[in-house]
Design an enzyme around this catalytic site. Structure first.
Site, mmCIF file in Angstrom:
data_model
loop_
_atom_site.group_PDB
_atom_site.id
_atom_site.type_symbol
_atom_site.label_atom_id
_atom_site.label_comp_id
_atom_site.label_asym_id
_atom_site.label_seq_id
_atom_site.Cartn_x
_atom_site.Cartn_y
_atom_site.Cartn_z
ATOM 1 C CB SER A 72 9.759 0.193 6.323
ATOM 2 O OG SER A 72 8.879 -0.897 6.491
ATOM 3 N NE ARG A 73 7.673 -1.587 12.530
ATOM 4 C CZ ARG A 73 6.756 -0.631 12.351
ATOM 5 N NH1 ARG A 73 7.097 0.534 11.825
ATOM 6 N NH2 ARG A 73 5.501 -0.815 12.707
ATOM 7 C CG HIS A 77 8.534 5.368 14.497
ATOM 8 N ND1 HIS A 77 8.921 4.090 14.765
ATOM 9 C CD2 HIS A 77 7.461 5.245 13.665
ATOM 10 C CE1 HIS A 77 8.119 3.228 14.152
ATOM 11 N NE2 HIS A 77 7.217 3.919 13.477
ATOM 12 C CG ASP A 104 5.925 -6.862 -3.074
ATOM 13 O OD1 ASP A 104 5.614 -8.031 -2.761
ATOM 14 O OD2 ASP A 104 5.579 -5.868 -2.409
ATOM 15 N NE ARG A 143 -3.524 -2.309 2.611
ATOM 16 C CZ ARG A 143 -3.124 -3.416 3.225
ATOM 17 N NH1 ARG A 143 -1.938 -3.478 3.794
ATOM 18 N NH2 ARG A 143 -3.921 -4.462 3.274
ATOM 19 C CB CYS A 196 9.451 -4.890 2.534
ATOM 20 S SG CYS A 196 11.149 -4.761 3.064
ATOM 21 N N PRO A 197 7.736 -5.047 5.192
ATOM 22 C CG PRO A 197 5.895 -6.411 5.483
ATOM 23 C CD PRO A 197 6.863 -5.966 4.447
ATOM 24 C CD GLU A 232 11.922 3.158 16.100
ATOM 25 O OE1 GLU A 232 10.745 3.031 16.487
ATOM 26 O OE2 GLU A 232 12.230 3.254 14.907
ATOM 27 C CG ASP A 262 9.841 8.404 10.619
ATOM 28 O OD1 ASP A 262 10.057 9.422 11.298
ATOM 29 O OD2 ASP A 262 8.773 7.753 10.687
HETATM 30 P P1 NAD Z 1 1.734 -3.741 2.968
HETATM 31 O O1 NAD Z 1 1.545 -5.058 3.644
HETATM 32 O O2 NAD Z 1 0.608 -3.159 2.183
HETATM 33 O O3 NAD Z 1 3.001 -3.836 1.979
HETATM 34 C C1 NAD Z 1 4.191 -4.494 2.301
HETATM 35 C C2 NAD Z 1 4.704 -5.126 1.023
HETATM 36 O O4 NAD Z 1 5.991 -5.695 1.277
HETATM 37 C C3 NAD Z 1 3.812 -6.257 0.500
HETATM 38 O O5 NAD Z 1 3.460 -6.006 -0.855
HETATM 39 C C4 NAD Z 1 4.690 -7.488 0.635
HETATM 40 O O6 NAD Z 1 4.468 -8.444 -0.431
HETATM 41 C C5 NAD Z 1 6.070 -6.895 0.527
HETATM 42 N N1 NAD Z 1 7.116 -7.776 1.022
HETATM 43 C C6 NAD Z 1 7.056 -8.712 1.993
HETATM 44 N N2 NAD Z 1 8.239 -9.338 2.133
HETATM 45 C C7 NAD Z 1 9.070 -8.759 1.224
HETATM 46 C C8 NAD Z 1 10.428 -8.977 0.871
HETATM 47 N N3 NAD Z 1 11.160 -9.921 1.484
HETATM 48 N N4 NAD Z 1 10.955 -8.209 -0.088
HETATM 49 C C9 NAD Z 1 10.211 -7.272 -0.722
HETATM 50 N N5 NAD Z 1 8.915 -7.032 -0.434
HETATM 51 C C10 NAD Z 1 8.365 -7.775 0.521
HETATM 52 O O7 NAD Z 1 2.214 -2.742 4.107
HETATM 53 P P2 NAD Z 1 2.243 -1.127 4.040
HETATM 54 O O8 NAD Z 1 0.962 -0.580 4.568
HETATM 55 O O9 NAD Z 1 2.697 -0.711 2.697
HETATM 56 O O10 NAD Z 1 3.364 -0.836 5.158
HETATM 57 C C11 NAD Z 1 4.726 -1.213 4.929
HETATM 58 C C12 NAD Z 1 5.531 -1.073 6.213
HETATM 59 O O11 NAD Z 1 5.616 0.305 6.567
HETATM 60 C C13 NAD Z 1 4.900 -1.722 7.460
HETATM 61 O O12 NAD Z 1 5.237 -3.102 7.548
HETATM 62 C C14 NAD Z 1 5.488 -0.940 8.598
HETATM 63 O O13 NAD Z 1 6.643 -1.611 9.078
HETATM 64 C C15 NAD Z 1 5.888 0.377 7.963
HETATM 65 N N6 NAD Z 1 5.159 1.534 8.528
HETATM 66 C C16 NAD Z 1 5.890 2.534 9.117
HETATM 67 C C17 NAD Z 1 5.234 3.651 9.640
HETATM 68 C C18 NAD Z 1 6.007 4.804 10.273
HETATM 69 O O14 NAD Z 1 5.430 5.561 11.051
HETATM 70 N N7 NAD Z 1 7.272 5.003 9.976
HETATM 71 C C19 NAD Z 1 3.819 3.736 9.579
HETATM 72 C C20 NAD Z 1 3.115 2.706 8.960
HETATM 73 C C21 NAD Z 1 3.802 1.601 8.419
#
Ligand code: NAD
Length: 319
Positions: A236-237, A285, A177, A157, A208-209, A266, A261
């Site tokens: 992301s993380r 963050h 992905d 997303r 990615c997660p 943390e 971020d």
């Molecule tokens: P999402 O589940 O919609 O998208 C994650 C994508 O990563 C998926 O399409 C999945 O297929 C892909 N993926 C999984 N394993 C992978 C790999 N080994 N290599 C490549 N791609 C891979 O999640 P999202 O809503 O897009 O959120 C993504 C990440 O953003 C979350 O997991 C979270 O850790 C992070 N996040 C951070 C904040 C922040 O405040 N900084 C806020 C929200 C989310």
């Protein structure tokens, strides 16, 4: 039915309401919970909400009455979901609340690296413009993004929203992905394998997660396969990056700028190597945290619990 929120402060520091959860049970909200108080605070509650308070196997084994854990975030790596499943606990997350905000923050960071808006404003206030022999000056190389390539790792997303903004700025997008939807490809966006993305991207953004398979994916070896002068963004993380390796690459100039971020531990530890690395922007963050996003998060958390109580759980991450 007792509901405990272990660390509610960052979601609602006072500008939102817990009313939605109060209507569903006897609610106790803690601003934050230290690790040695988790079991005591959960007490005999059936429903537990956590944002970043870790829930591991040992904890699940000591709180057998817990039936439901609501993670107040998208990334649910703080919960041992296998241990939850083994103990009959349903775990949900909030998948979509922050998509727009995180994508927006990704570009706040990227545009800051390209224009150094804040530092230039500070330089002006220090008198550097007043004393300039020319009508303008700049203290950093300025970077135009149009025509450059953005590599997006994790095309879910947030990754897809980032791609739309990148394309609006005239960038080309390479997406990596594990799951691919070829219908998303356009003249300026296509999927690439990991190595091609590393080799061809001017900017690499992580979306990615955090899994064991993605931990440390940006390291000495993968950075060596990137273009010289690449920029790296992580919203992301933190543990996706080996921070020592990124700091070395920033200091050598291999990576021309990074903006994170999120970091490995943390709040950030004072010995985090990124704190002293060259050209590194670090924010605490905050990508998820505009009020609009937090309000959406709160509403979805309430809705998740309501659906679970109706026997129709949604957004379950440990089926
Ligand atoms: P999402 O589940 O919609 O998208 C994650 C994508 O990563 C998926 O399409 C999945 O297929 C892909 N993926 C999984 N394993 C992978 C790999 N080994 N290599 C490549 N791609 C891979 O999640 P999202 O809503 O897009 O959120 C993504 C990440 O953003 C979350 O997991 C979270 O850790 C992070 N996040 C951070 C904040 C922040 O405040 N900084 C806020 C929200 C989310």
């Amino acid at each position: 039915m007792k509901i405990v929120v272990l660390d509610g402060y960052t979601l609602n520091p006072g500008d939102l309401t817990w009313k939605g959860l109060e209507e569903l049970g006897e609610l106790k909200v803690y601003d934050r919970t230290p690790k040695d108080k988790i079991i005591e605070r959960i007490g005999d509650a059936e429903i537990v909400f956590t944002n970043k308070t870790p829930l591991d196997r040992e904890t699940f084994e000591k709180v057998p009455h817990v039936k439901y854990v609501g993670v107040l975030a998208t990334g649910y790596n703080v919960v041992d979901i296998d241990a939850a499943r083994d103990n009959g606990v349903v775990v949900t997350n909030i998948p979509t609340y922050g998509t727009a905000a995180v994508a927006q923050m990704t570009f706040a960071l990227l545009l800051e690296m390209c224009h150094h808006v804040w530092e230039h404003s500070e330089a002006v206030k220090r008198g550097e413009w007043t004393n300039s022999p020319d009508f303008c000056f700049w203290n950093y190389p300025l970077i135009e993004l149009a025509g450059k390539t953005m590599g997006i790792i994790g095309f879910g997303r947030i990754g897809r929203s980032v791609a739309k903004i990148a394309q609006a700025l005239g960038m080309n997008v390479l997406a990596y992905d594990e799951y691919q939807d070829r219908e998303l490809e356009t003249d300026t966006l296509r999927y690439a394998d990991f190595d091609e993305l590393l080799a061809k991207s001017d900017v690499i953004s992580l979306h990615c997660p955090l899994f064991e398979s993605t931990r440390g994916m940006i390291n000495k070896d993968t950075i060596a396969r990137m273009k010289d002068g690449v920029m790296i963004i992580n919203t992301s993380r933190g543990p996706l990056i080996v921070e020592e390796d990124l700091a070395d690459a920033l200091n050598s100039g291999k990576v021309s700028g990074a903006a994170v971020d999120v970091v490995s531990v943390e709040p950030i530890q004072s010995n985090n190597p990124l704190l002293k690395a060259k050209n590194c922007i670090i924010t605490p963050h905050i990508a998820w945290a505009p009020k609009e996003s937090r309000e959406r998060l709160m509403n979805i958390a309430v809705e998740n619990l309501r659906e679970y109580l109706k026997g129709n759980p949604v957004n379950v991450v440990n089926e």
